[in-house]
Scaffold this motif. Structure first.
Motif, short mmCIF file in Angstrom:
data_model
loop_
_atom_site.label_atom_id
_atom_site.label_comp_id
_atom_site.label_asym_id
_atom_site.label_seq_id
_atom_site.Cartn_x
_atom_site.Cartn_y
_atom_site.Cartn_z
N THR A 110 -11.45 18.35 -58.73
CA THR A 110 -12.27 18.64 -59.91
C THR A 110 -11.61 18.21 -61.21
O THR A 110 -12.27 18.13 -62.24
CB THR A 110 -12.58 20.15 -60.02
N GLN A 113 -11.95 13.79 -63.24
CA GLN A 113 -13.25 13.31 -63.71
C GLN A 113 -13.20 11.93 -64.35
O GLN A 113 -14.24 11.30 -64.53
CB GLN A 113 -13.90 14.32 -64.67
N ASP A 117 -16.74 12.69 -61.03
CA ASP A 117 -17.00 14.09 -61.34
C ASP A 117 -17.30 14.83 -60.05
O ASP A 117 -18.30 14.57 -59.38
CB ASP A 117 -18.20 14.19 -62.30
N ARG A 119 -17.66 18.66 -58.21
CA ARG A 119 -17.94 20.07 -58.49
C ARG A 119 -17.75 20.92 -57.23
O ARG A 119 -17.95 20.44 -56.11
CB ARG A 119 -19.38 20.23 -59.00
N ALA A 241 -20.90 15.12 -58.44
CA ALA A 241 -21.85 15.53 -59.48
C ALA A 241 -23.08 14.64 -59.52
O ALA A 241 -24.17 15.10 -59.87
CB ALA A 241 -21.16 15.54 -60.84
N LYS A 245 -26.86 16.01 -59.60
CA LYS A 245 -27.78 15.65 -60.68
C LYS A 245 -29.07 15.01 -60.14
O LYS A 245 -30.18 15.36 -60.56
CB LYS A 245 -27.09 14.70 -61.65
N ARG A 342 -12.06 23.24 -65.36
CA ARG A 342 -13.11 23.22 -66.39
C ARG A 342 -14.32 24.02 -65.91
O ARG A 342 -14.69 23.97 -64.73
CB ARG A 342 -13.51 21.78 -66.72
N GLU A 344 -17.54 23.76 -66.07
CA GLU A 344 -18.67 23.07 -65.44
C GLU A 344 -18.36 22.58 -64.02
O GLU A 344 -19.26 22.16 -63.28
CB GLU A 344 -19.12 21.89 -66.30
N GLU A 347 -20.08 25.34 -59.93
CA GLU A 347 -21.54 25.51 -60.02
C GLU A 347 -21.98 26.64 -59.09
O GLU A 347 -22.22 26.43 -57.90
CB GLU A 347 -22.24 24.20 -59.66
#
Length: 377
Positions: A110, A113, A117, A119, A241, A245, A342, A344, A347
């Protein structure tokens, strides 16, 4: 065995790569096109049948729970990693999209990035003895308690795969007991096994199912676990990520299947089937050893207990505390350049939403030790 030894050595090298990938490597990690929501998807999943705490991946491959939830005609390829670092590298490189990882490679991934990216989307379990197990040579003294055994390690030769969960546990234990080993060696699984056989080690910290194999083969004895000092270990599910998305339908579908897999593992009626799947997906491990790694009961005097793994599934306060503690350790040994993950990168909304829809609360299940009479012969 030679093939496995080579693979583990390669993984050890890749762990260093995962911590400091060259800039050119990022060209392989561009966003991937996963298609539009609702359309069939092709997924590559990295998982670790050689790390017991991540066996929900074993069950997902064996039972194919994901087929119930993914769009029809989707394709899933499972790829084995002998250690989480190789899976983390493959996710960063875009060669894998989903990964079953221990806490340390999860966190490292993680923080990269600038490469890709990554998660964390679910917890695979929290325990005291899936990674955190102290082994000593077979001719070590017979100790009355786990704490007596830990104190014996002062001035001894101890080995761990450094940078892993075993390293964090060993150093935390040494600090708590004011222990100074004579030597603290960085060795992989195969070297530790060989050195126990050759009488070159006093102790090592190892994860399951290798711990159970070394004990079963009479090469080492279990003398303490994380339960002895209240230091837990954990596993996490990671996703790229760009997948999250582009394909929220796929994320939710996979996590629905993951929930089914964790509930399946925790049901004692399924223990024999889980072990058969693990046996089919590994080499060099008997069903008895695999069973002991997840369902066996070790003595209280060696840090054993009734609870073998607790499925938190989502990011409970306990799971988040472990992530923070593990990140701080990685930062202290200069494996990552940040003290905390971080926000973000975690999730939790997906698992929280699924639990609410299914009327469940975390932790969702517990894997409890079963009677020895149920173990494979």
């Amino acid at each position: 065995m030679k093939r496995r030894q080579f693979a583990v050595t390669a993984v050890a090298a890749l762990f260093g790569t995962c911590l400091a990938l060259p800039a050119a490597f990022s060209t392989f990690a561009a966003d991937i096109d996963y298609g539009k929501p609702g359309t069939p998807v092709k997924l590559v999943v990295g998982y670790q049948p050689y790390y017991t705490q991540s066996w929900s991946g074993v069950v997902m491959r064996g039972k194919k729970f994901y087929e119930k939830y993914l769009p029809k005609r989707s394709e899933v390829e499972f790829q084995i990693g002998l250690q989480g670092a190789i899976i983390a590298n493959n996710i960063l490189a875009g060669k894998q999209h989903i990964g079953y990882l221990g806490d340390m490679p999860s966190i490292v991934a993680t923080t990269k990035q600038d490469v890709a990216d990554v998660r964390l989307v679910a917890n695979l379990g929290l325990a005291y003895d899936q990674c955190n197990t102290f082994l000593v040579r077979n001719d070590a003294p017979q100790f009355k308690s786990d704490h007596e055994a830990i104190r014996w390690l002062d001035g001894k030769t101890v080995a761990v795969p450094k940078g892993s969960c075993t390293d964090r546990f060993a150093q935390a234990t040494f600090k708590r007991f004011n222990i100074q080993p004579k030597e603290y060696l960085n060795q992989n699984i195969e070297v530790i096994t060989s050195n126990f056989r050759a009488g070159k080690l006093d102790a090592a910290v190892m994860w399951q199912p290798t711990t159970s194999r070394l004990v079963d083969e009479g090469l080492a004895r279990l003398i303490a676990t994380g339960k002895s000092v209240q230091e837990n270990d954990g596993g996490f599910l990671a996703m790229r990520a760009d997948l999250i998305k582009q394909r929220p339908d796929v994320v939710k579908a996979w996590l629905q299947g993951e929930l089914d897999a964790q509930l399946y593992i925790a049901d004692p009626k399924n223990a024999s089937e889980v072990i058969k799947m693990a046996k089919e997906q590994t080499t060099g491990f008997s069903e008895k050893v695999l069973w002991n790694s997840l369902y066996g009961r070790y003595p209280d005097s060696a840090g054993g207990g009734e609870m073998r793994n607790t499925m938190h599934y989502t990011f409970t306060p306990q799971a988040l505390e472990l992530i923070n503690r593990a990140a701080a350790f990685l930062y202290s040994i200069k494996s990552i350049n940040v003290e905390k993950v971080r926000p973000e990168a975690i999730e939790s909304k997906w698992t929280e939403e699924i639990l609410k829809e299914r009327g469940l609360r975390a932790p969702i299940a517990e894997v409890k030790a079963l009677p020895a009479s149920q173990a494979p012969k």
